[in-house]
Scaffold this motif. Structure first.
Motif, PDB file in Angstrom:
ATOM      1  N   GLN A 106       0.813  -1.216   0.000  1.00 35.96           N
ATOM      2  CA  GLN A 106       0.000   0.000   0.000  1.00 35.96           C
ATOM      3  C   GLN A 106       0.846   1.266   0.000  1.00 35.96           C
ATOM      4  OE1 GLN A 106      -3.658  -0.395   2.805  1.00 35.96           O
ATOM      5  NE2 GLN A 106      -2.025  -1.618   3.719  1.00 35.96           N
ATOM      6  N   ASP A 107       2.025   1.182   0.625  1.00 31.50           N
ATOM      7  CA  ASP A 107       2.855   2.368   0.856  1.00 31.50           C
ATOM      8  C   ASP A 107       4.077   2.429  -0.045  1.00 31.50           C
ATOM      9  OD1 ASP A 107       1.129   3.036   2.951  1.00 31.50           O
ATOM     10  OD2 ASP A 107       2.316   1.923   4.414  1.00 31.50           O
ATOM     11  N   ILE A 108       4.144   1.573  -1.049  1.00 33.59           N
ATOM     12  CA  ILE A 108       5.390   1.409  -1.777  1.00 33.59           C
ATOM     13  C   ILE A 108       5.843   2.709  -2.450  1.00 33.59           C
ATOM     14  CG2 ILE A 108       4.350   0.605  -3.944  1.00 33.59           C
ATOM     15  CD1 ILE A 108       6.586  -1.554  -3.979  1.00 33.59           C
ATOM     16  N   GLU A 109       4.915   3.510  -2.968  1.00 28.78           N
ATOM     17  CA  GLU A 109       5.280   4.768  -3.616  1.00 28.78           C
ATOM     18  C   GLU A 109       5.749   5.800  -2.599  1.00 28.78           C
ATOM     19  OE1 GLU A 109       2.185   6.172  -6.153  1.00 28.78           O
ATOM     20  OE2 GLU A 109       1.968   4.268  -7.219  1.00 28.78           O
ATOM     21  N   ASP A 110       4.992   5.956  -1.506  1.00 31.13           N
ATOM     22  CA  ASP A 110       5.384   6.915  -0.478  1.00 31.13           C
ATOM     23  C   ASP A 110       6.699   6.511   0.175  1.00 31.13           C
ATOM     24  OD1 ASP A 110       3.223   8.618  -0.830  1.00 31.13           O
ATOM     25  OD2 ASP A 110       1.965   7.522   0.575  1.00 31.13           O
ATOM     26  N   ASP A 111       6.875   5.223   0.427  1.00 29.93           N
ATOM     27  CA  ASP A 111       8.114   4.748   1.047  1.00 29.93           C
ATOM     28  C   ASP A 111       9.320   5.050   0.167  1.00 29.93           C
ATOM     29  OD1 ASP A 111       6.717   3.850   3.204  1.00 29.93           O
ATOM     30  OD2 ASP A 111       6.807   1.722   2.692  1.00 29.93           O
ATOM     31  N   ALA A 112       9.149   4.891  -1.140  1.00 23.58           N
ATOM     32  CA  ALA A 112      10.244   5.184  -2.058  1.00 23.58           C
ATOM     33  C   ALA A 112      10.606   6.669  -2.030  1.00 23.58           C
ATOM     34  CB  ALA A 112       9.875   4.755  -3.473  1.00 23.58           C
ATOM     35  N   LEU A 113       9.593   7.526  -1.915  1.00 17.35           N
ATOM     36  CA  LEU A 113       9.841   8.967  -1.911  1.00 17.35           C
ATOM     37  C   LEU A 113      10.606   9.420  -0.673  1.00 17.35           C
ATOM     38  CD1 LEU A 113       6.424  10.326  -3.263  1.00 17.35           C
ATOM     39  CD2 LEU A 113       8.630  10.369  -4.439  1.00 17.35           C
ATOM     40  N   ILE A 114      10.306   8.823   0.481  1.00 19.23           N
ATOM     41  CA  ILE A 114      10.940   9.271   1.730  1.00 19.23           C
ATOM     42  C   ILE A 114      12.090   8.371   2.166  1.00 19.23           C
ATOM     43  CG2 ILE A 114       8.830  10.390   2.504  1.00 19.23           C
ATOM     44  CD1 ILE A 114       8.265   8.067   4.321  1.00 19.23           C
ATOM     45  N   GLY A 115      12.372   7.311   1.387  1.00 24.41           N
ATOM     46  CA  GLY A 115      13.527   6.471   1.668  1.00 24.41           C
ATOM     47  C   GLY A 115      13.323   5.399   2.710  1.00 24.41           C
ATOM     48  N   VAL A 116      12.059   5.019   2.990  1.00 23.68           N
ATOM     49  CA  VAL A 116      11.781   3.942   3.935  1.00 23.68           C
ATOM     50  C   VAL A 116      11.876   2.604   3.210  1.00 23.68           C
ATOM     51  CG1 VAL A 116       9.978   2.877   5.348  1.00 23.68           C
ATOM     52  CG2 VAL A 116      10.370   5.335   5.476  1.00 23.68           C
ATOM     53  N   LYS A 117      12.570   1.651   3.820  1.00 25.96           N
ATOM     54  CA  LYS A 117      12.796   0.347   3.196  1.00 25.96           C
ATOM     55  C   LYS A 117      11.706  -0.646   3.608  1.00 25.96           C
ATOM     56  CE  LYS A 117      17.863   0.813   3.039  1.00 25.96           C
ATOM     57  NZ  LYS A 117      17.978   2.165   3.617  1.00 25.96           N
ATOM     58  N   SER A 118      11.467  -1.633   2.744  1.00 26.67           N
ATOM     59  CA  SER A 118      10.520  -2.698   3.049  1.00 26.67           C
ATOM     60  C   SER A 118      10.761  -3.848   2.087  1.00 26.67           C
ATOM     61  CB  SER A 118       9.068  -2.214   2.920  1.00 26.67           C
ATOM     62  OG  SER A 118       8.727  -2.016   1.560  1.00 26.67           O
ATOM     63  N   THR A 119      10.248  -5.027   2.433  1.00 23.05           N
ATOM     64  CA  THR A 119      10.333  -6.161   1.518  1.00 23.05           C
ATOM     65  C   THR A 119       9.465  -5.932   0.292  1.00 23.05           C
ATOM     66  OG1 THR A 119       8.659  -7.249   2.901  1.00 23.05           O
ATOM     67  CG2 THR A 119      10.960  -7.903   3.219  1.00 23.05           C
ATOM     68  N   ALA A 120       8.407  -5.142   0.426  1.00 21.21           N
ATOM     69  CA  ALA A 120       7.576  -4.825  -0.739  1.00 21.21           C
ATOM     70  C   ALA A 120       8.400  -4.102  -1.795  1.00 21.21           C
ATOM     71  CB  ALA A 120       6.376  -3.988  -0.324  1.00 21.21           C
ATOM     72  N   ARG A 121       9.203  -3.146  -1.364  1.00 24.12           N
ATOM     73  CA  ARG A 121      10.088  -2.443  -2.300  1.00 24.12           C
ATOM     74  C   ARG A 121      11.201  -3.352  -2.786  1.00 24.12           C
ATOM     75  NH1 ARG A 121      12.769   2.694  -0.366  1.00 24.12           N
ATOM     76  NH2 ARG A 121      13.289   2.736  -2.600  1.00 24.12           N
ATOM     77  N   LEU A 122      11.733  -4.182  -1.896  1.00 25.21           N
ATOM     78  CA  LEU A 122      12.833  -5.075  -2.253  1.00 25.21           C
ATOM     79  C   LEU A 122      12.414  -6.072  -3.323  1.00 25.21           C
ATOM     80  CD1 LEU A 122      15.711  -6.198  -1.698  1.00 25.21           C
ATOM     81  CD2 LEU A 122      14.668  -7.627   0.090  1.00 25.21           C
ATOM     82  N   PHE A 123      11.257  -6.668  -3.159  1.00 22.46           N
ATOM     83  CA  PHE A 123      10.803  -7.702  -4.097  1.00 22.46           C
ATOM     84  C   PHE A 123      10.220  -7.107  -5.377  1.00 22.46           C
ATOM     85  CE2 PHE A 123       9.800 -10.163   0.021  1.00 22.46           C
ATOM     86  CZ  PHE A 123      11.131 -10.509   0.159  1.00 22.46           C
ATOM     87  N   GLY A 124       9.677  -5.884  -5.294  1.00 20.43           N
ATOM     88  CA  GLY A 124       9.163  -5.198  -6.466  1.00 20.43           C
ATOM     89  C   GLY A 124       8.125  -6.014  -7.213  1.00 20.43           C
ATOM     90  N   PRO A 125       8.285  -6.151  -8.520  1.00 22.49           N
ATOM     91  CA  PRO A 125       7.286  -6.882  -9.314  1.00 22.49           C
ATOM     92  C   PRO A 125       7.231  -8.372  -9.009  1.00 22.49           C
ATOM     93  CG  PRO A 125       9.189  -6.281 -10.662  1.00 22.49           C
ATOM     94  CD  PRO A 125       9.343  -5.561  -9.358  1.00 22.49           C
ATOM     95  N   LYS A 126       8.202  -8.882  -8.270  1.00 24.44           N
ATOM     96  CA  LYS A 126       8.219 -10.305  -7.897  1.00 24.44           C
ATOM     97  C   LYS A 126       7.562 -10.551  -6.543  1.00 24.44           C
ATOM     98  CE  LYS A 126      10.570 -11.876 -11.462  1.00 24.44           C
ATOM     99  NZ  LYS A 126       9.982 -12.846 -12.412  1.00 24.44           N
ATOM    100  N   ALA A 127       6.944  -9.518  -5.965  1.00 25.09           N
ATOM    101  CA  ALA A 127       6.394  -9.639  -4.613  1.00 25.09           C
ATOM    102  C   ALA A 127       5.396 -10.781  -4.498  1.00 25.09           C
ATOM    103  CB  ALA A 127       5.753  -8.320  -4.190  1.00 25.09           C
ATOM    104  N   ARG A 128       4.542 -10.915  -5.483  1.00 29.25           N
ATOM    105  CA  ARG A 128       3.506 -11.956  -5.426  1.00 29.25           C
ATOM    106  C   ARG A 128       4.134 -13.342  -5.342  1.00 29.25           C
ATOM    107  NH1 ARG A 128      -1.152 -12.635 -10.089  1.00 29.25           N
ATOM    108  NH2 ARG A 128      -2.167 -14.494  -9.248  1.00 29.25           N
ATOM    109  N   GLU A 129       5.118 -13.620  -6.192  1.00 33.16           N
ATOM    110  CA  GLU A 129       5.764 -14.927  -6.199  1.00 33.16           C
ATOM    111  C   GLU A 129       6.536 -15.183  -4.913  1.00 33.16           C
ATOM    112  OE1 GLU A 129       5.848 -12.727  -8.583  1.00 33.16           O
ATOM    113  OE2 GLU A 129       5.022 -13.687 -10.383  1.00 33.16           O
ATOM    114  N   VAL A 130       7.220 -14.147  -4.412  1.00 33.89           N
ATOM    115  CA  VAL A 130       8.012 -14.318  -3.199  1.00 33.89           C
ATOM    116  C   VAL A 130       7.107 -14.541  -1.991  1.00 33.89           C
ATOM    117  CG1 VAL A 130       9.713 -13.261  -1.672  1.00 33.89           C
ATOM    118  CG2 VAL A 130       9.914 -12.952  -4.141  1.00 33.89           C
ATOM    119  N   VAL A 131       6.006 -13.791  -1.904  1.00 36.72           N
ATOM    120  CA  VAL A 131       5.042 -14.012  -0.819  1.00 36.72           C
ATOM    121  C   VAL A 131       4.522 -15.441  -0.875  1.00 36.72           C
ATOM    122  CG1 VAL A 131       2.733 -13.411   0.009  1.00 36.72           C
ATOM    123  CG2 VAL A 131       4.367 -11.609  -0.536  1.00 36.72           C
ATOM    124  N   GLY A 132       4.245 -15.933  -2.075  1.00 38.44           N
ATOM    125  CA  GLY A 132       3.811 -17.316  -2.214  1.00 38.44           C
ATOM    126  C   GLY A 132       4.829 -18.290  -1.667  1.00 38.44           C
TER     127      GLY A 132
END
Length: 311
Positions: A212-238
Protein backbone atom coordinates in the motif's frame (compact mmCIF):
# COMPACT_ATOMS: atom_id res chain seq x y z
CA UNK A 1 -1.69 5.49 -2.92
CA UNK A 2 -4.64 6.49 -0.75
CA UNK A 3 -5.31 10.22 -0.78
CA UNK A 4 -8.86 10.58 0.55
CA UNK A 5 -9.14 11.59 4.18
CA UNK A 6 -11.69 9.83 6.36
CA UNK A 7 -14.03 11.97 8.45
CA UNK A 8 -14.04 12.78 12.15
CA UNK A 9 -10.33 12.13 12.75
CA UNK A 10 -10.33 8.44 11.88
CA UNK A 11 -7.32 7.08 10.05
CA UNK A 12 -7.19 6.04 6.42
CA UNK A 13 -6.85 2.27 6.89
CA UNK A 14 -9.43 1.83 9.67
CA UNK A 15 -12.53 -0.22 8.76
CA UNK A 16 -15.59 1.84 7.92
CA UNK A 17 -17.94 2.28 10.88
CA UNK A 18 -15.50 0.66 13.32
CA UNK A 19 -16.57 0.61 16.96
CA UNK A 20 -14.12 3.35 18.00
CA UNK A 21 -15.58 5.86 15.53
CA UNK A 22 -19.16 4.87 16.36
CA UNK A 23 -19.20 4.29 20.10
CA UNK A 24 -16.04 5.47 21.90
CA UNK A 25 -16.29 8.76 23.82
CA UNK A 26 -14.48 11.65 22.15
CA UNK A 27 -11.72 11.83 24.77
CA UNK A 28 -10.86 8.16 24.22
CA UNK A 29 -10.91 8.09 20.41
CA UNK A 30 -7.38 9.44 19.77
CA UNK A 31 -5.85 6.98 22.25
CA UNK A 32 -7.91 4.09 20.90
CA UNK A 33 -6.65 4.94 17.41
CA UNK A 34 -3.11 5.19 18.74
CA UNK A 35 -3.45 1.65 20.13
CA UNK A 36 -5.13 0.49 16.87
CA UNK A 37 -8.29 -0.63 18.67
CA UNK A 38 -10.16 0.59 15.59
CA UNK A 39 -8.16 -1.94 13.54
CA UNK A 40 -8.40 -5.27 15.41
CA UNK A 41 -6.44 -7.20 12.78
CA UNK A 42 -3.18 -6.18 14.51
CA UNK A 43 -3.87 -7.74 17.90
CA UNK A 44 -5.59 -10.66 16.21
CA UNK A 45 -2.43 -11.46 14.27
CA UNK A 46 -0.37 -11.04 17.44
CA UNK A 47 -2.66 -13.43 19.32
CA UNK A 48 -2.88 -16.25 16.79
CA UNK A 49 0.68 -17.55 17.30
CA UNK A 50 -0.23 -17.81 21.01
CA UNK A 51 -3.23 -19.95 20.07
CA UNK A 52 -1.00 -22.04 17.78
CA UNK A 53 1.44 -22.67 20.65
CA UNK A 54 -1.36 -23.72 22.99
CA UNK A 55 -2.80 -25.97 20.29
CA UNK A 56 0.56 -27.59 19.62
CA UNK A 57 1.01 -28.21 23.35
CA UNK A 58 -2.45 -29.83 23.50
CA UNK A 59 -1.47 -32.21 20.70
CA UNK A 60 1.81 -33.06 22.43
CA UNK A 61 -0.01 -33.86 25.68
CA UNK A 62 -3.71 -34.57 25.01
CA UNK A 63 -4.45 -35.20 28.69
CA UNK A 64 -3.37 -31.67 29.53
CA UNK A 65 -5.51 -30.35 26.70
CA UNK A 66 -6.03 -26.83 25.43
CA UNK A 67 -5.57 -24.23 28.17
CA UNK A 68 -8.49 -21.85 27.64
CA UNK A 69 -7.58 -19.68 30.65
CA UNK A 70 -4.11 -19.11 29.21
CA UNK A 71 -5.70 -18.30 25.85
CA UNK A 72 -7.91 -15.59 27.41
CA UNK A 73 -4.96 -14.09 29.31
CA UNK A 74 -2.83 -14.10 26.18
CA UNK A 75 -5.58 -12.49 24.13
CA UNK A 76 -5.82 -9.67 26.66
CA UNK A 77 -2.03 -9.42 26.68
CA UNK A 78 -1.99 -9.26 22.87
CA UNK A 79 -4.44 -6.35 22.86
CA UNK A 80 -2.40 -4.45 25.46
CA UNK A 81 1.05 -5.14 24.05
CA UNK A 82 -0.04 -4.54 20.46
CA UNK A 83 -1.39 -1.20 21.64
CA UNK A 84 1.81 -0.37 23.52
CA UNK A 85 3.94 -1.41 20.55
CA UNK A 86 1.91 0.67 18.11
CA UNK A 87 2.08 3.66 20.45
CA UNK A 88 5.88 3.29 20.64
CA UNK A 89 6.07 2.90 16.87
CA UNK A 90 4.03 6.07 16.31
CA UNK A 91 6.20 8.02 18.75
CA UNK A 92 9.32 6.95 16.87
CA UNK A 93 7.76 7.50 13.42
CA UNK A 94 5.97 10.76 14.13
CA UNK A 95 8.19 12.69 11.69
CA UNK A 96 7.72 10.06 8.97
CA UNK A 97 4.00 9.38 9.33
CA UNK A 98 3.04 12.92 8.34
CA UNK A 99 4.70 12.35 4.95
CA UNK A 100 2.74 9.18 4.08
CA UNK A 101 -0.85 9.42 2.85
CA UNK A 102 -2.06 6.37 4.80
CA UNK A 103 -0.53 7.49 8.12
CA UNK A 104 -0.63 11.28 8.17
CA UNK A 105 -3.95 11.31 10.08
CA UNK A 106 -2.65 9.14 12.92
CA UNK A 107 -3.14 10.81 16.32
CA UNK A 108 0.41 12.10 16.84
CA UNK A 109 1.21 13.58 13.39
CA UNK A 110 -2.31 15.04 13.18
CA UNK A 111 -1.92 16.70 16.59
CA UNK A 112 -4.68 14.80 18.39
CA UNK A 113 -2.23 13.42 20.98
CA UNK A 114 1.10 14.88 22.08
CA UNK A 115 4.20 12.71 22.21
CA UNK A 116 4.36 13.19 26.00
CA UNK A 117 0.83 11.90 26.53
CA UNK A 118 1.49 9.05 24.12
CA UNK A 119 4.42 7.96 26.26
CA UNK A 120 2.19 7.91 29.34
CA UNK A 121 -0.41 5.86 27.50
CA UNK A 122 2.27 3.41 26.34
CA UNK A 123 3.53 2.96 29.92
CA UNK A 124 -0.01 2.33 31.23
CA UNK A 125 -0.64 -0.38 28.64
CA UNK A 126 2.73 -1.98 29.34
CA UNK A 127 2.07 -2.13 33.08
CA UNK A 128 -1.25 -3.88 32.54
CA UNK A 129 0.49 -6.30 30.19
CA UNK A 130 3.11 -6.95 32.85
CA UNK A 131 0.41 -7.87 35.37
CA UNK A 132 -0.92 -10.46 32.92
CA UNK A 133 2.58 -11.80 32.27
CA UNK A 134 3.05 -12.44 35.99
CA UNK A 135 0.28 -15.06 35.87
CA UNK A 136 2.60 -17.49 34.06
CA UNK A 137 5.65 -19.54 35.06
CA UNK A 138 9.14 -18.10 35.46
CA UNK A 139 10.46 -19.19 32.06
CA UNK A 140 7.46 -17.65 30.27
CA UNK A 141 7.99 -14.42 32.20
CA UNK A 142 11.63 -14.46 31.05
CA UNK A 143 10.51 -14.92 27.45
CA UNK A 144 8.09 -12.04 27.85
CA UNK A 145 10.87 -9.69 28.93
CA UNK A 146 13.15 -10.98 26.16
CA UNK A 147 10.52 -10.04 23.56
CA UNK A 148 10.87 -6.38 24.54
CA UNK A 149 14.21 -6.26 22.73
CA UNK A 150 12.48 -7.12 19.46
CA UNK A 151 9.65 -4.68 20.15
CA UNK A 152 12.16 -1.90 20.85
CA UNK A 153 14.27 -2.32 17.72
CA UNK A 154 11.52 -3.02 15.19
CA UNK A 155 10.46 0.62 14.49
CA UNK A 156 14.04 1.49 13.50
CA UNK A 157 14.56 -1.40 11.09
CA UNK A 158 12.82 0.28 8.15
CA UNK A 159 15.60 2.86 8.25
CA UNK A 160 18.53 0.43 8.16
CA UNK A 161 17.43 -2.76 6.37
CA UNK A 162 15.26 -3.91 3.50
CA UNK A 163 13.88 -6.58 5.84
CA UNK A 164 11.83 -4.80 8.55
CA UNK A 165 9.16 -7.46 7.96
CA UNK A 166 11.60 -10.09 9.25
CA UNK A 167 11.97 -8.24 12.54
CA UNK A 168 8.21 -7.83 12.77
CA UNK A 169 7.96 -11.59 12.28
CA UNK A 170 10.44 -12.26 15.07
CA UNK A 171 8.38 -10.10 17.43
CA UNK A 172 4.85 -11.03 16.31
CA UNK A 173 5.57 -14.77 16.36
CA UNK A 174 7.08 -14.75 19.86
CA UNK A 175 3.73 -15.63 21.40
CA UNK A 176 4.05 -19.18 20.01
CA UNK A 177 7.11 -19.72 22.20
CA UNK A 178 5.48 -18.16 25.25
CA UNK A 179 2.28 -20.17 24.86
CA UNK A 180 4.19 -23.44 24.59
CA UNK A 181 6.44 -22.61 27.55
CA UNK A 182 3.41 -21.63 29.64
CA UNK A 183 2.32 -25.28 29.35
CA UNK A 184 5.68 -27.07 29.40
CA UNK A 185 8.11 -24.78 31.19
CA UNK A 186 10.59 -24.86 28.29
CA UNK A 187 11.08 -25.10 24.53
CA UNK A 188 11.72 -27.89 22.05
CA UNK A 189 12.28 -28.44 18.32
CA UNK A 190 8.59 -28.66 17.41
CA UNK A 191 7.70 -25.25 18.82
CA UNK A 192 10.77 -23.74 17.17
CA UNK A 193 9.49 -25.03 13.84
CA UNK A 194 6.11 -23.49 14.66
CA UNK A 195 7.84 -20.20 15.48
CA UNK A 196 9.85 -20.15 12.26
CA UNK A 197 6.68 -20.91 10.31
CA UNK A 198 4.95 -17.94 11.93
CA UNK A 199 7.91 -15.72 11.00
CA UNK A 200 7.58 -16.68 7.32
CA UNK A 201 3.82 -16.11 7.51
CA UNK A 202 4.36 -12.64 9.00
CA UNK A 203 6.91 -11.67 6.35
CA UNK A 204 4.40 -12.72 3.71
CA UNK A 205 1.36 -10.89 5.02
CA UNK A 206 3.26 -7.75 6.03
CA UNK A 207 4.83 -7.59 2.58
CA UNK A 208 1.29 -7.55 1.20
CA UNK A 209 0.42 -4.78 3.69
CA UNK A 210 3.51 -2.74 2.73
CA UNK A 211 2.47 -2.75 -0.93
CA UNK A 212 0.00 0.00 0.00
CA UNK A 213 2.86 2.37 0.86
CA UNK A 214 5.39 1.41 -1.78
CA UNK A 215 5.28 4.77 -3.62
CA UNK A 216 5.38 6.92 -0.48
CA UNK A 217 8.11 4.75 1.05
CA UNK A 218 10.24 5.18 -2.06
CA UNK A 219 9.84 8.97 -1.91
CA UNK A 220 10.94 9.27 1.73
CA UNK A 221 13.53 6.47 1.67
CA UNK A 222 11.78 3.94 3.94
CA UNK A 223 12.80 0.35 3.20
CA UNK A 224 10.52 -2.70 3.05
CA UNK A 225 10.33 -6.16 1.52
CA UNK A 226 7.58 -4.83 -0.74
CA UNK A 227 10.09 -2.44 -2.30
CA UNK A 228 12.83 -5.07 -2.25
CA UNK A 229 10.80 -7.70 -4.10
CA UNK A 230 9.16 -5.20 -6.47
CA UNK A 231 7.29 -6.88 -9.31
CA UNK A 232 8.22 -10.30 -7.90
CA UNK A 233 6.39 -9.64 -4.61
CA UNK A 234 3.51 -11.96 -5.43
CA UNK A 235 5.76 -14.93 -6.20
CA UNK A 236 8.01 -14.32 -3.20
CA UNK A 237 5.04 -14.01 -0.82
CA UNK A 238 3.81 -17.32 -2.21
CA UNK A 239 7.17 -18.88 -1.37
CA UNK A 240 7.01 -17.59 2.20
CA UNK A 241 3.49 -18.94 2.60
CA UNK A 242 4.48 -22.38 1.30
CA UNK A 243 7.39 -22.44 3.74
CA UNK A 244 5.13 -21.43 6.62
CA UNK A 245 2.62 -24.18 5.89
CA UNK A 246 5.37 -26.83 5.62
CA UNK A 247 6.94 -25.78 8.93
CA UNK A 248 3.55 -25.75 10.69
CA UNK A 249 2.82 -29.22 9.37
CA UNK A 250 6.25 -30.48 10.47
CA UNK A 251 5.79 -28.98 13.96
CA UNK A 252 2.44 -30.75 14.37
CA UNK A 253 3.74 -34.09 13.09
CA UNK A 254 6.73 -33.90 15.42
CA UNK A 255 4.35 -33.33 18.34
CA UNK A 256 2.27 -36.40 17.51
CA UNK A 257 -0.34 -35.19 15.02
CA UNK A 258 -1.57 -37.58 12.33
CA UNK A 259 -3.43 -37.49 9.03
CA UNK A 260 -6.41 -35.62 10.51
CA UNK A 261 -4.30 -32.52 11.12
CA UNK A 262 -2.79 -32.87 7.66
CA UNK A 263 -6.24 -32.82 6.10
CA UNK A 264 -7.40 -29.90 8.26
CA UNK A 265 -4.27 -27.95 7.37
CA UNK A 266 -5.31 -28.02 3.71
CA UNK A 267 -7.86 -25.35 4.62
CA UNK A 268 -4.97 -23.25 5.90
CA UNK A 269 -3.12 -23.82 2.64
CA UNK A 270 -6.21 -22.77 0.69
CA UNK A 271 -6.58 -19.49 2.63
CA UNK A 272 -2.94 -18.68 1.97
CA UNK A 273 -3.12 -19.69 -1.66
CA UNK A 274 -6.19 -17.54 -2.33
CA UNK A 275 -4.33 -14.45 -1.13
CA UNK A 276 -1.46 -15.04 -3.54
CA UNK A 277 -3.66 -16.04 -6.48
CA UNK A 278 -5.96 -13.01 -6.18
CA UNK A 279 -3.35 -10.42 -5.15
CA UNK A 280 -3.24 -7.19 -7.16
CA UNK A 281 -0.15 -5.35 -5.95
CA UNK A 282 -1.22 -2.07 -7.56
CA UNK A 283 -4.63 -1.93 -5.88
CA UNK A 284 -4.47 -0.71 -2.24
CA UNK A 285 -7.97 -1.99 -1.44
CA UNK A 286 -7.02 -5.42 -2.78
CA UNK A 287 -3.80 -5.63 -0.76
CA UNK A 288 -5.48 -4.44 2.44
CA UNK A 289 -8.25 -7.02 2.07
CA UNK A 290 -5.73 -9.85 1.48
CA UNK A 291 -3.70 -8.73 4.47
CA UNK A 292 -6.77 -8.67 6.73
CA UNK A 293 -7.80 -12.12 5.48
CA UNK A 294 -4.91 -13.56 7.50
CA UNK A 295 -7.24 -13.46 10.48
CA UNK A 296 -8.98 -16.38 8.77
CA UNK A 297 -5.64 -18.15 8.43
CA UNK A 298 -5.24 -17.88 12.21
CA UNK A 299 -8.71 -19.27 12.80
CA UNK A 300 -8.17 -22.14 10.35
CA UNK A 301 -4.84 -23.25 11.84
CA UNK A 302 -6.12 -23.00 15.42
CA UNK A 303 -9.14 -25.13 14.49
CA UNK A 304 -6.81 -27.66 12.85
CA UNK A 305 -4.94 -28.03 16.14
CA UNK A 306 -8.18 -28.28 18.10
CA UNK A 307 -9.67 -30.88 15.76
CA UNK A 308 -6.53 -33.01 16.09
CA UNK A 309 -6.58 -32.68 19.90
CA UNK A 310 -10.28 -33.48 20.25
CA UNK A 311 -10.14 -36.55 18.02
Amino acid sequence: MQTSEPPHGSVADAPTDNWVDKFAPDWLKPYARLARWDRPIGFQLLFWPCAFGLGLAAIADPLRGFDWIAAILMFCGAVLMRGAGCTFNDIVDRNIDDKVARTRLRPIPSGQVTAKRAIGFMVAQSLLGFIILLQFNAFTIFLGFASLVLVAIYPFMKRVTWWPQLFLGLAFSWGALMAWSSQTGGLNVSVLLLYFGCILWTIGYDTIYALQDIEDDALIGVKSTARLFGPKAREVVGGFYVGAWILWLAAAMLSGADVLFSLASLVVAATLGWQVYSLDAKNPDNTLTRFQFNHMVGIALTLAFLVEWVW
